[in-house]
Design a protein around this motif. Structure first.
Motif, mmCIF file in Angstrom:
data_model
loop_
_atom_site.group_PDB
_atom_site.id
_atom_site.type_symbol
_atom_site.label_atom_id
_atom_site.label_comp_id
_atom_site.label_asym_id
_atom_site.label_seq_id
_atom_site.Cartn_x
_atom_site.Cartn_y
_atom_site.Cartn_z
ATOM 1 N N UNK A 1 40.648 44.863 43.497
ATOM 2 C CA UNK A 1 40.731 46.142 42.791
ATOM 3 C C UNK A 1 40.398 47.320 43.710
ATOM 4 N N UNK A 2 39.666 47.062 44.771
ATOM 5 C CA UNK A 2 39.293 48.133 45.699
ATOM 6 C C UNK A 2 40.388 48.444 46.723
ATOM 7 N N UNK A 3 41.483 47.700 46.690
ATOM 8 C CA UNK A 3 42.575 47.922 47.633
ATOM 9 C C UNK A 3 43.277 49.245 47.342
ATOM 10 N N UNK A 4 43.783 49.862 48.382
ATOM 11 C CA UNK A 4 44.484 51.137 48.239
ATOM 12 C C UNK A 4 45.807 50.988 47.494
ATOM 13 N N UNK A 5 46.494 49.889 47.721
ATOM 14 C CA UNK A 5 47.805 49.677 47.123
ATOM 15 C C UNK A 5 47.689 49.467 45.610
ATOM 16 N N UNK A 6 48.316 50.334 44.830
ATOM 17 C CA UNK A 6 48.199 50.261 43.370
ATOM 18 C C UNK A 6 48.859 49.013 42.791
ATOM 19 N N UNK A 7 49.860 48.463 43.468
ATOM 20 C CA UNK A 7 50.514 47.247 42.977
ATOM 21 C C UNK A 7 49.520 46.098 42.918
ATOM 22 N N UNK A 8 48.608 46.043 43.876
ATOM 23 C CA UNK A 8 47.610 44.984 43.926
ATOM 24 C C UNK A 8 46.589 45.155 42.806
ATOM 25 N N UNK A 9 46.184 46.403 42.563
ATOM 26 C CA UNK A 9 45.184 46.664 41.526
ATOM 27 C C UNK A 9 45.778 46.399 40.170
ATOM 28 N N UNK B 1 48.952 40.661 46.175
ATOM 29 C CA UNK B 1 49.470 40.790 44.818
ATOM 30 C C UNK B 1 49.588 39.419 44.155
ATOM 31 N N UNK B 2 50.158 38.465 44.873
ATOM 32 C CA UNK B 2 50.305 37.112 44.324
ATOM 33 C C UNK B 2 48.945 36.469 44.126
ATOM 34 N N UNK B 3 48.023 36.705 45.050
ATOM 35 C CA UNK B 3 46.674 36.153 44.904
ATOM 36 C C UNK B 3 45.990 36.705 43.655
ATOM 37 N N UNK B 4 46.172 37.989 43.390
ATOM 38 C CA UNK B 4 45.585 38.588 42.186
ATOM 39 C C UNK B 4 46.089 37.877 40.938
ATOM 40 N N UNK B 5 47.359 37.558 40.914
ATOM 41 C CA UNK B 5 47.924 36.835 39.764
ATOM 42 C C UNK B 5 47.381 35.407 39.693
ATOM 43 N N UNK B 6 47.164 34.790 40.832
ATOM 44 C CA UNK B 6 46.671 33.410 40.851
ATOM 45 C C UNK B 6 45.212 33.312 40.398
ATOM 46 N N UNK C 1 39.675 34.010 52.827
ATOM 47 C CA UNK C 1 40.930 34.333 53.511
ATOM 48 C C UNK C 1 41.527 35.654 53.048
ATOM 49 N N UNK C 2 41.298 36.014 51.804
ATOM 50 C CA UNK C 2 41.822 37.280 51.291
ATOM 51 C C UNK C 2 41.203 38.460 52.044
ATOM 52 N N UNK C 3 40.038 38.248 52.630
ATOM 53 C CA UNK C 3 39.352 39.315 53.360
ATOM 54 C C UNK C 3 39.630 39.273 54.864
ATOM 55 N N UNK C 4 40.309 38.230 55.337
ATOM 56 C CA UNK C 4 40.587 38.051 56.766
ATOM 57 C C UNK C 4 41.999 38.486 57.128
ATOM 58 N N UNK C 5 42.175 38.756 58.424
ATOM 59 C CA UNK C 5 43.516 39.020 58.970
ATOM 60 C C UNK C 5 44.291 37.713 58.968
ATOM 61 N N UNK C 6 45.547 37.679 58.757
ATOM 62 C CA UNK C 6 46.466 38.766 58.438
ATOM 63 C C UNK C 6 46.588 39.030 56.933
ATOM 64 N N UNK C 7 45.911 38.205 56.137
ATOM 65 C CA UNK C 7 46.094 38.278 54.683
ATOM 66 C C UNK C 7 45.599 39.583 54.072
ATOM 67 N N UNK C 8 44.517 40.136 54.604
ATOM 68 C CA UNK C 8 43.939 41.336 54.008
ATOM 69 C C UNK C 8 44.875 42.537 54.080
ATOM 70 N N UNK C 9 45.872 42.483 54.946
ATOM 71 C CA UNK C 9 46.837 43.573 55.083
ATOM 72 C C UNK C 9 48.221 43.228 54.540
#
Length: 121
Positions: free
Chosen positions: A113-121, A85-90, A71-79
């Motif tokens: 980690x490959x996401x553009x948004x630095x908050x997620x990385x 960010x919360x998933x990364x913490x989980x 699901x992290x790779x699917x719409x709408x979650x991937x955007x």
């Protein structure tokens, strides 16, 4: 056990008895993640450890983890930056529920980690 009495115009139509064993935590979790409300989806992912605890290590490894990786790779979650960010913490907390099989978290964490948004990385 839960007991639900349903009546129509004062007459008992049926009695439904449910126990906690009848409740499917994983299906409930999946339904919440399909909800249109971002708040409900985010609250669901914040409870992923509760779902893991209810499922046990084997089902978490075989069912829950593959599902959330997808699901992290699917719409709408991937955007959805907040969701990711919360998933990364989980993912960090999930390691406690997979019997030391932390290698299962490497690919999902690499994806985040490959996401553009630095908050997620």
């Amino acid at each position: 056990p839960f007991k639900l009495n349903v009546s129509y115009k004062g007459r008992k139509a049926c009695v439904l008895k449910l126990s906690m064993a009848d409740f499917n935590y994983f299906e409930f979790f999946k339904e919440e993640l399909k909800n249109e409300s971002a708040l409900i989806r985010i609250n669901a992912i914040k409870r992923v450890t509760l779902i893991s605890s209810a499922l046990g290590a084997t089902r978490t490894i075989n069912e829950l983890l593959p599902y959330i990786v997808q699901i992290v790779q699917d719409e709408p979650w991937c955007n959805d930056e907040e969701f990711l960010f919360i998933m990364a913490r989980q993912y960090a907390v999930l390691s406690e529920y997979i019997n030391g099989r932390d290698e299962l978290l490497v690919a999902p964490l690499e994806h985040l980690a490959s996401q553009e948004e630095t908050v997620i990385r």
